[in-house]
Design a protein around this motif. Structure first.
Motif, PDB file in Angstrom:
ATOM      1  N   GLU A 110      25.092  54.988  -0.441  1.00 28.63           N
ATOM      2  CA  GLU A 110      23.677  54.624  -0.259  1.00 28.63           C
ATOM      3  C   GLU A 110      23.160  55.108   1.090  1.00 28.63           C
ATOM      4  O   GLU A 110      22.028  55.595   1.182  1.00 28.63           O
ATOM      5  N   GLU A 111      23.981  54.983   2.146  1.00 27.45           N
ATOM      6  CA  GLU A 111      23.557  55.423   3.477  1.00 27.45           C
ATOM      7  C   GLU A 111      23.335  56.931   3.512  1.00 27.45           C
ATOM      8  O   GLU A 111      22.420  57.417   4.190  1.00 27.45           O
ATOM      9  N   ILE A 112      24.154  57.689   2.788  1.00 30.81           N
ATOM     10  CA  ILE A 112      23.957  59.144   2.696  1.00 30.81           C
ATOM     11  C   ILE A 112      22.624  59.446   2.023  1.00 30.81           C
ATOM     12  O   ILE A 112      21.818  60.260   2.498  1.00 30.81           O
ATOM     13  N   LEU A 113      22.372  58.784   0.891  1.00 31.57           N
ATOM     14  CA  LEU A 113      21.148  59.037   0.121  1.00 31.57           C
ATOM     15  C   LEU A 113      19.895  58.619   0.881  1.00 31.57           C
ATOM     16  O   LEU A 113      18.844  59.266   0.759  1.00 31.57           O
TER      17      LEU A 113
ATOM     18  N   LEU B 142      24.074  66.859   8.891  1.00 32.61           N
ATOM     19  CA  LEU B 142      25.043  66.182   9.750  1.00 32.61           C
ATOM     20  C   LEU B 142      24.679  64.712   9.941  1.00 32.61           C
ATOM     21  O   LEU B 142      25.555  63.854  10.052  1.00 32.61           O
ATOM     22  N   ARG B 143      23.384  64.434   9.978  1.00 35.16           N
ATOM     23  CA  ARG B 143      22.942  63.040  10.103  1.00 35.16           C
ATOM     24  C   ARG B 143      23.347  62.242   8.865  1.00 35.16           C
ATOM     25  O   ARG B 143      23.783  61.095   8.955  1.00 35.16           O
ATOM     26  N   ALA B 144      23.205  62.860   7.681  1.00 37.91           N
ATOM     27  CA  ALA B 144      23.627  62.200   6.438  1.00 37.91           C
ATOM     28  C   ALA B 144      25.147  62.022   6.426  1.00 37.91           C
ATOM     29  O   ALA B 144      25.663  60.982   5.987  1.00 37.91           O
ATOM     30  N   PHE B 145      25.862  63.029   6.939  1.00 40.99           N
ATOM     31  CA  PHE B 145      27.324  62.939   7.021  1.00 40.99           C
ATOM     32  C   PHE B 145      27.741  61.784   7.929  1.00 40.99           C
ATOM     33  O   PHE B 145      28.635  61.003   7.588  1.00 40.99           O
TER      34      PHE B 145
ATOM     35  N   LYS C 204      22.649  59.733  15.671  1.00 43.42           N
ATOM     36  CA  LYS C 204      22.210  58.339  15.588  1.00 43.42           C
ATOM     37  C   LYS C 204      21.753  57.756  16.921  1.00 43.42           C
ATOM     38  O   LYS C 204      21.358  56.596  16.975  1.00 43.42           O
ATOM     39  N   PHE C 205      21.810  58.579  17.991  1.00 44.24           N
ATOM     40  CA  PHE C 205      21.591  58.035  19.332  1.00 44.24           C
ATOM     41  C   PHE C 205      20.252  57.313  19.441  1.00 44.24           C
ATOM     42  O   PHE C 205      20.178  56.155  19.865  1.00 44.24           O
ATOM     43  N   PHE C 206      19.178  57.974  19.037  1.00 40.80           N
ATOM     44  CA  PHE C 206      17.843  57.384  19.184  1.00 40.80           C
ATOM     45  C   PHE C 206      17.486  56.436  18.031  1.00 40.80           C
ATOM     46  O   PHE C 206      16.418  55.820  18.044  1.00 40.80           O
ATOM     47  N   LEU C 207      18.400  56.328  17.047  1.00 42.68           N
ATOM     48  CA  LEU C 207      18.183  55.387  15.944  1.00 42.68           C
ATOM     49  C   LEU C 207      18.810  54.024  16.230  1.00 42.68           C
ATOM     50  O   LEU C 207      18.704  53.110  15.420  1.00 42.68           O
TER      51      LEU C 207
END
Length: 613
Positions: A48-51, A218-221, A429-432
């Protein structure tokens, strides 16, 4: 027995003696449930996090989830094989803190420990929040009570773990294996329907908001790498297994990796096959279940309940390993020493309570929303992965035992892979929200160092190194009347204890010192030092099979007073006074509770001799 004691016994069970510690061990089947529930349950939200990342690039980007999941499974294989080498090298338990500290040095070890502590807290928050989301997906009317439900679940898991290792294993085996079996059944039904052609042919139309770039993929990975959280738990908990511990741990780790890889890849493949797109208020498992089984199918609700339970119990991996990590840190003087004490049920109760409080705070702050906490997740675990595997490479080069080259190569591959993934996770993910963890890790390390500095200062001030024997102090002449018999409570033999003994000499003719052994006293060493410094006063060492200090002393004092009926007795308790009030929290409050217990009887003087640091 007081009402509190009765209630405690009903909720947590009877106290267990220290001799039963060896019996509180787990079989491979039970350990898979207790130590792998975090990793196994991650399949409920990793896809789910990937999608959720890919959907921003439109429905056409969702098919990228399969190659991303395949890459994560390859990474899983590398990490599992690497940790199998760690277990072989550290058959008594080789957590990231121990491996990094022994091979890389103090600060890398503390960074690994801080990373794991933060990750364990986040694991509880994420697992409980995800489990609650599974429940509210099936019953939308409960969505307004998300935070309250999360806190209730944290409390119930805490109580289950306070009951002991073996009982928690029994409690968690059924839900864990129920979830695994239900997911495999769902996969079989889904693939059967694929072969018979009963599947939707296209994704629903979703407009693209972002372009499909390398950074985006890469963010999805990095989001999907949450599937690997909890993989290290078995190497941390080797001593929880039945003998031979390390062999059983290696086998269980391999089983866990195989089950996790098949479920994660299978769910991602079915999600692609059935063209499932994320929906607000629904988990991917729920959407997949509805598509394959139908909304009103009883098995759909069975899967949702099984998912709820496994996600709640996934937090148990943290409850199993966080207290052990705290024990090692407290033993080495980097956390309050209360965290190194075994509770009534032979678990580190203070660590369990400590974890529950911090996880509850995270849940309240983030309102029990999984997607809000996920960006903070995985930074800590991959930091500890990297430091542990790098430490293992140096370990093999130093030891050079049989087969060390192959092991070093495997750990080197693991270190390179996890370093690369850590860089991807931090950068994407730094700024997330990942910046919170990046900032928190050095702050926690600074806390460790300050605590350690305090304990070193206390040890130096209380040290009796080079201290002269006390036999030159004036005693009351034997011909004088007895003032009253005196008992001196001895925890450790330090300067504060010596001052208390000198005070006892000034008021009493018959003096006895009493020490309680809760299983950690080096009796020969204590007696040797005692004969050197305080030979004129007898020392009685009491056994405490249930690790209580208060009860044995109260019983001893009662018996001592019965031998001196009609005389006023004095109980002297040595205590040192810290420089600052907040430093008191770093020390056991035994003196306070002992004074309260001893003062419950008339005809007794209880006094504290303070030594100012």
């Amino acid at each position: 027995m007081s009402f509190y004691a009765q209630l405690k016994e009903i909720v947590l069970g009877e106290s267990l003696p220290t001799s039963a510690h060896a019996e509180e061990r787990l079989s491979k089947a039970a350990a898979l449930a207790v130590l792998s529930s975090d990793a196994l349950s991650s399949v409920a939200y990793a896809t789910e996090e990937i999608l959720l990342v890919l959907v921003a690039a439109g429905s056409g980007a969702l098919s990228w989830s399969l190659p991303i999941a395949s890459g994560i499974v390859i990474l899983l294989v590398i990490v599992v094989m690497s940790y199998r080498q760690t277990i072989r090298a550290y058959p008594k338990g080789g957590g990231s803190y121990i491996v990094a500290r022994e091979n890389l040095g103090l600060y890398p070890g503390l960074v690994a420990a801080a990373s794991l502590m933060i990750d364990y807290i986040l694991t509880v928050a994420v697992s409980v929040s995800a489990g609650t989301a599974a429940l509210t997906s099936a019953i939308p009317a409960l969505q307004n009570f998300t935070v309250e439900l999360c806190l209730i679940f944290v409390f119930l898991i805490m109580v289950a773990n306070l009951r002991g290792v073996r009982e928690s294993g029994r409690i968690f085996m059924i839900p864990t294996y129920t979830f695994v079996v239900s997911i495999f059944i769902l996969l079989l039904i889904g693939f059967y329907q694929k072969l018979t052609g009963h599947i939707p042919h296209t994704y629903p139309h979703i407009p693209a908001k972002e372009s499909l770039s390398l950074f985006f993929v890469l963010r999805a990975f990095s989001a999907g790498c949450t599937a690997l959280t909890g993989v290290e738990a078995i190497s941390d908990g080797v001593l929880a297994f039945k003998p031979p511990e390390w062999k059983n741990a290696r086998t269980t780790l391999l089983y866990m990796g195989e089950i996790l890889g098949i479920m994660f890849l299978g769910i991602t493949l079915l999600t692609n096959t059935y063209h499932i797109a994320p929906e607000e208020g629904q988990t991917i498992i729920s959407l997949l279940g509805r598509e394959i089984l139908g909304y009103h199918n009883p098995f759909y609700y069975f899967i949702q309940i099984a998912t709820l339970l496994i996600l709640l119990l996934a937090a148990n991996t943290s409850f199993a390993d966080f207290p052990r990590l705290c024990y090692f840190l407290a033993r080495d003087g980097f956390l309050p020493r209360q965290l190194a004490l075994l509770g009534d049920r032979l678990v580190y109760s203070n660590g369990i309570i400590f974890l529950s409080i911090f996880a509850a705070i995270v849940i309240i702050v983030f309102r029990g929303q999984v997607n809000a906490v996920i960006p903070l997740y995985a930074v800590g675990v991959f930091t500890s992965f990297t430091l542990s595997q790098a430490g293992m490479v140096l370990h093999w080069f130093k030891e050079k035992t049989s087969g060390w080259k192959a092991s070093a190569l495997m750990n080197c591959l693991g270190a390179l892979a996890t370093t690369l993934v850590l860089g991807v996770i931090v950068s994407t993910k730094f700024f997330l929200g990942a910046w919170l963890v990046v900032v928190a890790i050095p702050l926690v390390v600074a806390l460790f160092i300050n605590i350690h500095t305090h304990y070193q200062f206390v040890a130096e001030r209380l040290s009796i190194q080079g201290f002269a024997p006390s036999n030159y102090f004036i005693r009351r002449p034997k011909g004088e009347a007895i003032a009253h018999p005196t008992v001196v409570v001895v925890g450790q033999l330090h300067r504060g204890t010596i001052e208390a003994l000198n005070y006892a000499r000034s008021i009493g003719d018959e003096i006895v010192a009493v020490h309680v052994d809760i299983g950690s006293t080096d009796r020969a060493k204590l007696q040797e030092r005692w004969q050197t410094l305080e030979a004129d006063i007898p020392l009685v060492i009491l056994n405490s099979p249930y690790r209580s200090v208060i009860s044995p002393i109260v019983q001893f004092v009662d018996e001592f007073e019965n031998k001196h009926e009609g005389l006023l007795s004095t109980v002297i308790i040595p205590a040192f006074v810290t420089r600052n009030w907040w430093e008191n929290f770093l020390h056991n409050q035994t003196t306070l509770f002992l004074k309260l217990a001893l003062r419950a009887k008339n005809g007794r003087v209880v006094t504290t001799v303070r030594y100012f640091l």
